[in-house]
Design a protein around this motif. Sequence first.
Motif, mmCIF file in Angstrom:
data_model
loop_
_atom_site.group_PDB
_atom_site.id
_atom_site.type_symbol
_atom_site.label_atom_id
_atom_site.label_comp_id
_atom_site.label_asym_id
_atom_site.label_seq_id
_atom_site.Cartn_x
_atom_site.Cartn_y
_atom_site.Cartn_z
ATOM 1 N N GLU A 166 54.438 45.355 -76.053
ATOM 2 C CA GLU A 166 53.421 45.917 -76.267
ATOM 3 C C GLU A 166 51.835 45.601 -77.151
ATOM 4 N N ASP A 167 52.655 44.569 -78.715
ATOM 5 C CA ASP A 167 51.754 43.628 -78.568
ATOM 6 C C ASP A 167 52.090 42.196 -78.909
ATOM 7 N N SER A 216 46.217 45.922 -75.706
ATOM 8 C CA SER A 216 47.575 46.723 -75.706
ATOM 9 C C SER A 216 47.618 48.262 -75.665
ATOM 10 N N TRP A 233 45.100 38.037 -75.962
ATOM 11 C CA TRP A 233 45.775 38.686 -74.923
ATOM 12 C C TRP A 233 46.343 38.024 -73.641
ATOM 13 N N ARG A 250 52.042 37.351 -74.343
ATOM 14 C CA ARG A 250 52.214 38.471 -74.999
ATOM 15 C C ARG A 250 52.514 39.986 -74.326
ATOM 16 N N LYS A 251 51.729 39.715 -73.141
ATOM 17 C CA LYS A 251 52.225 41.139 -72.635
ATOM 18 C C LYS A 251 53.246 41.478 -72.128
#
Length: 272
Positions: free
Chosen positions: A218-219, A229, A209, A213-214
């Motif tokens: 969402e993933d 998430s 995370w 990724r953010k």
Amino acid sequence: MALDQALKPQAGRPPRLVEAMRYATLGGGKRLRPAVCMLGTRTLGRDPRRAVMPAAALEMVHAYSLVHDDLPCMDDGQERRGKPSTHVAFGEGMAVLAGDGLLTEAFGLVVNAPLPDSVRVRCVATLAKAAGMSGMVGGQALDIDPDLELKTVDDIEVLHSAKTGSMFECAAELGAVIADADDWQVQALWAYGSSLGSLFQVTDDLLDWDDDRKDAGEDGGSASPNLVSRIGPLGAHERAQRLYDQAVESLKDLDGTAELEALAALVLRRRA
Ligand code: GRG
């Protein structure tokens, strides 16, 4: 070392295939699943060397899963353990065969382990169930099925428990079976492996995370759903602590569990 021995070049073994299998298995990896298995055997009062071959088999099944997971038709991972993934280094066809070879040889290793027949049969059955369609392969199938929408925390946990948790449960259960444990001891170690597997997956999701990724959604653009998430980093840290406590609690009726507890603490605090 058992893995090195099992994967030795030999007459009749195509050299490039052996090279790819060795590349995928040796020289990297935390060896968590073999550690769980061998510490399980030692915790129950038996020489952990009894577990060496089944433990090596667990690592070979794990290595195969990573090789296949990295293939372009799955996650298309370019790197693994800081090196080009097996299909990048050896080509896709050879990577498929290296994975197939590792899975097959793993069962050969268990069957040839110097253990009583009844123990070997039970180990084979346990490993087959964990690696197969109601375990790791089944979990991977849920992960790649385009018709399945894995949205809720429960959905993700079912997927994680099959894909990742099964092999931890198997490792702990094998440790007990190899120690000729009573049923309640097998159950206690299985429960430890189950909590440890979930803990491992939460910490894996936390490590994955990152800001990229953010930003990506969402993933984070990954094919695989990430628990963080859904429940946030704080929720994931709390969950990890709960799972650690649960893993330790599973061991409460056994003696000499310090090493298994320390392993769970290592997973809780891991940074890689
Ligand atoms: C393709 C049959 C098939 C199965 C794939 C386990 C799995 C199923 C895929 C791996 C994808 C992945 C990265 C899942 C997250 C959890 C996981 C298994 C991480 C890697 O395990 P580690 O950290 O690896 O124990 P090392 O490199 O330390 O051995």
